[in-house]
Scaffold this active site. Structure first.
Site, PDB file in Angstrom:
ATOM      1  N   ASP A  96       0.814  -1.258  -0.026  1.00  0.00           N
ATOM      2  CA  ASP A  96      -0.009  -0.104   0.156  1.00  0.00           C
ATOM      3  C   ASP A  96       0.993   1.387  -0.021  1.00  0.00           C
ATOM      4  OD1 ASP A  96       0.778  -0.790   2.955  1.00  0.00           O
ATOM      5  OD2 ASP A  96      -0.759   0.603   3.524  1.00  0.00           O
ATOM      6  N   GLU A 161       0.161  -1.183   5.771  1.00  0.00           N
ATOM      7  CA  GLU A 161       1.025  -0.941   6.639  1.00  0.00           C
ATOM      8  C   GLU A 161       0.787   0.577   6.768  1.00  0.00           C
ATOM      9  OE1 GLU A 161       4.889   0.973   8.014  1.00  0.00           O
ATOM     10  OE2 GLU A 161       3.584   1.417   6.327  1.00  0.00           O
TER      11      GLU A 161
HETATM   12 ZN   LIG Z   1       6.789   2.437   4.066  1.00  0.00          ZN
END
Ligand SMILES: [Zn+2]
Length: 409
Positions: A96, A161
């Site tokens: 992401d 994340e």
């Molecule tokens: Zn990163």
């Protein structure tokens, strides 16, 4: 095991393919929530290499929480060369990316994936599709040379994340007990064996409103909040002096304290009856998150004891997201493998400490030998005109490949 020069030559031979994959994945705009725009391309690449691939939808793990579009989001776990039941080394990267923000601030379209001036341009190039490409191609080079590693490698390409970290937590269900982990976040090519952690908090102070023509009739919540900030800054300074580490020697402190937002009052001509601020306080490796909370709460109690109003109306703390610190000794085999590999490829070694949170905390805080190592400058991340130097990506690939040939966990 092949000689170092053969590994380096193979990485160089694969460089053009690597950079093509990197540019193509940057063109897949996989903002948090929309990772499925890029995972298919990685899955195809892994399958074409013949590695065992596990697609792990995050919703059935029960960990997805409030993450949107959970039914469409999946981690990839690739087993190199396949799952043999040997000790496992994890290479971890998140697919992401953060949103591009104001597109007018960008010289090129945010997801251009253009290669120009020796760099790959676009959101995600440095954070962290460059790192993922380096990890995949380090293994590809070893595969092409017929290397039999004495361990399995699990490449985790994870979601979320940048939001909650659920991707890495979920991926651990597929790779329960790794012998070591390398998180491929951009470190400017430095080997990072230590990172401090952080606790985010919000603190609120109440006061009593009054017309500002007679402020003495009220209690100024903003003024009290400033005292709270000063008390926290004092505590943070003391804590910073109490934690020293050679890899943070250049920094004013390894466990920074900072306030990101502050707000008080609702009206210019009224003494504010409410004030609030949010920020972070650093956490040393090995220090418990509870200890930090207790220290902060004690500092606020001490402050409240000095003031009649605060004694009756103590500041309230809300503790939010937290990440522990972690440390792997610099003479641990994982770190020495990376160090010697870097010396062989570049002629010198570069070690650094991190003061930013990352998925590495998930591994490091469990006592798993952990390093962060990846190409590109972290300062480029999350900003307009994000880009990564192509030579840095190739160099990181070579260091990773060499290091893997020297590891016997
Ligand atoms: Zn990163």
């Amino acid at each position: 095991m092949p000689e170092g020069p053969a590994v380096l030559a193979r990485v160089d031979a694969l460089a053009a393919d690597l950079l093509e994959l990197l540019a193509a994945t940057v063109r897949d705009p996989s903002e948090s929530g929309w990772e499925d725009r890029a995972t298919g391309r990685y899955a195809d690449w892994i399958t074409a290499r013949g590695w065992e691939l596990v697609r792990q939808p995050i919703r059935p793990t029960g960990l997805a929480g409030d993450e949107p579009r959970a039914a469409h989001r999946e981690n990839l776990v690739a087993w190199y060369p396949r799952r043999r039941g040997l000790p496992t080394v994890v290479l971890n990267g998140h697919v992401d990316v953060v949103p591009p923000g104001d597109e007018h601030a960008w010289t090129r379209p945010p997801f251009s994936g253009v290669r120009e001036g020796g760099r790959v341009h676009g959101r995600g190039s440095v954070d962290m599709k460059g790192g993922i490409a380096a990890g995949l191609y380090a293994l590809a080079a070893l595969q092409d040379l017929g290397v039999e590693l004495p361990f399995d490698v699990a490449v985790q390409i994870v979601v979320a994340e940048e939001t909650t970290g659920v991707g890495t937590r979920a991926a651990a269900l597929e790779v329960p007990d790794p012998a070591a982990a390398v998180v491929l976040e951009p470190t400017g090519g430095a080997i990072v064996p230590v990172s401090t952690g952080l606790r985010f908090f919000t603190v609120e102070v109440t006061g009593r409103s009054a017309h500002t023509s007679a402020p003495w009739r009220g209690v100024d919540a903003f003024e009290r909040l400033i005292r709270v900030r000063a008390a926290l800054a004092d505590l943070a300074r003391e804590r910073g002096e109490g934690y020293r580490h050679p890899l943070f020697a250049e920094l004013p402190t390894a466990i920074p304290f900072a306030i990101g937002t502050a707000r008080a009052g609702t009206w210019r001509a009224a003494v504010p009856d409410h004030a609030t601020m949010s920020g972070r306080i650093g956490v040393a490796p090995g220090e418990s998150l509870d200890d930090v909370r207790h220290q902060v709460e004690r500092a606020l109690d001490d402050l409240a004891a000095t003031d009649d109003w605060l004694r009756e109306h103590p500041p309230t703390m809300h503790w939010e997201h937290a990440l522990p610190g972690w440390e792997t000794p610099t003479d641990h085999e994982l770190i020495t493998a990376l160090r010697t590999a870097q010396r062989d490829r570049t002629g010198s070694e570069l070690l650094a400490g991190f003061t930013a949170g990352s998925d590495a905390a998930f591994f490091g805080a469990q006592g798993i030998p952990t390093a962060v190592f990846g190409p590109g400058e972290v300062a480029m991340a999350h900003s307009p005109d994000e880009s990564v130097e192509e030579a840095a990506v190739i160099e990181a690939t070579a260091v990773l490949a060499l290091a893997l040939t020297r590891l016997t966990p």
